[in-house]
Write an enzyme that holds these catalytic residues in place. Sequence first.
Site, PDB file in Angstrom:
ATOM      1  N   GLU A  61      54.904 119.125  57.734  1.00  0.00           N
ATOM      2  CA  GLU A  61      56.349 119.167  57.475  1.00  0.00           C
ATOM      3  C   GLU A  61      56.887 120.541  57.855  1.00  0.00           C
ATOM      4  O   GLU A  61      56.307 121.568  57.493  1.00  0.00           O
ATOM      5  CB  GLU A  61      56.696 118.934  55.992  1.00  0.00           C
ATOM      6  CG  GLU A  61      56.486 117.531  55.486  1.00  0.00           C
ATOM      7  CD  GLU A  61      56.865 117.371  54.020  1.00  0.00           C
ATOM      8  OE1 GLU A  61      57.734 118.125  53.519  1.00  0.00           O
ATOM      9  OE2 GLU A  61      56.278 116.490  53.367  1.00  0.00           O
ATOM     10  N   GLU A  98      51.723 118.068  48.547  1.00  0.00           N
ATOM     11  CA  GLU A  98      52.243 119.204  47.785  1.00  0.00           C
ATOM     12  C   GLU A  98      51.998 119.086  46.278  1.00  0.00           C
ATOM     13  O   GLU A  98      52.951 119.028  45.483  1.00  0.00           O
ATOM     14  CB  GLU A  98      53.746 119.375  48.054  1.00  0.00           C
ATOM     15  CG  GLU A  98      54.080 119.613  49.516  1.00  0.00           C
ATOM     16  CD  GLU A  98      55.543 120.012  49.731  1.00  0.00           C
ATOM     17  OE1 GLU A  98      56.341 119.940  48.780  1.00  0.00           O
ATOM     18  OE2 GLU A  98      55.877 120.428  50.853  1.00  0.00           O
TER      19      GLU A  98
END
Length: 464
Positions: free
Chosen positions: A358, A157
């Site tokens: 995720e 991320e």
Amino acid sequence: MSTTSFPEGFVWGVSTSAFQIEGATSADGRGPSIWDGFSADRVEACDHYHRHPEDVQLMKDLGMAAYRFSVSWARVIPAGSGKVNEAGLDFYDRLLDELLAAGITPYATLYHWDLPQAIEDNGGWPARDTARHFADYAAAVHDRLGDRVDTWFTLNEPWVAAFLGYGAGIHAPGRKSAADAFTAAHHMLLAHGLAVQALRAGGAAKVGAVLNISPVLTPAQVSDFGRTLSEEDAEAVTRIDALANRQFLDPMLRGAYPADLLPIIERSVGLGHVQDGDLGLIAQPIDLLGVNYYTPLVVQAQPSEPADPAFPGSEGVLFCTVPTAVTAMGWSIVPNCLSLLLGRLSREYPGIDLMVTENGADFVDVVTGDGIHDVDRINFIEEHLRALRAAVEDGAPVRGYLVWTLLDNLEWSDGYQRKFGLVHVDFATQRRRPKDSALWYRDVIARNGLPETRQKRPTLETVA
Ligand code: GBH
């Protein structure tokens, strides 16, 4: 594939990150990281550094086929660059041996936000050298652990690390500068490309990156995605999509910044930090794109609105809350967005395998003597798995699904009160107790599919 089953060989597991579970921040020569002092809570976390045998056993008992963890840069190279700390690598060495002995496939992430403090002191991600240091670190880790890890993820991320860390300042290192955020983002992309090269040179089997791709839509589209947008709203959606998603997808997978993003970056910081040859480096071919999905970005045009510091260039865009069910953090639960985003990636960035690296939720768990009955979490995961399955049915090449996360842990700026785990942790005693969701997930893994009948949903109602 029946209506509830998943493709053969579909990879099931969980994800964690080093800073959020390891603790032991000064053990065996680990250097300080930017998160050590930034988090309001103490950083013992789950003491996974010492309790990893128990945690691997727990995963084995739960039937996990895959485990994605992150390596702490400051354990491996305490000063960020220079001398490698073999004692730090020994920890991952032991962990990998235990995982393999338990029949669990490791997926290693090299950077999950815990930058060595020494690198920050030399300018952090807005400094170009950081990309080169990251590649050296990647090579050192691969040298030692490459014989036991097939799949490597470079960054987790980068949007969050760049824009919440250097733009909005709500993550470490807490800087509040749009220019720094865009520059940091570019250097993270460069770091990714250089690390891919280093990993390939070392013979890595599979290399990828993990992005938080956020579907961007208007409030009306949350319940009716086909809704036609006004020109103003369509522009708002496209602009936020460029900032949140295409800023990373396009350089990595197409070798170019999006044309509509360049003027925004240029207004903020110029383009001097983007050097000739950078985009070629960034666009090294990768094998797998990890996708983290939690909640969509819901926006609409609103001329008077100032820019959100996490999205420099978002003047005139209002970030909206919508009346959906939410998690304890207030994140809207919109499972259908997972289908949309996987479908979109497979169409617009074809030829690359996808993995949901995720997905999960925090809820206020009620801990009782006879267990932790987290039906909300079961519902959340089940709804998202149905959405994932629908995308697979439509042809999206999704190879696996990893729940965030194994253990209740240290949730960054929010500390210990946020509970994302399949397994409850009592932080006073470090006792682990699987929640109902862990046992439910074990059954999903065992049958490679969802139960025929849905869970009862007393509390969760989704609009999509
Ligand atoms: C993940 O980030 C992290 O990888 C993981 O370490 C963390 O524990 C987990 O989520 C739970 O938080 O409100 O403007 O930020 C998820 C980060 C959260 C980023 C939702 C985008 C929505 C837009 N994402 N967020 S904003």
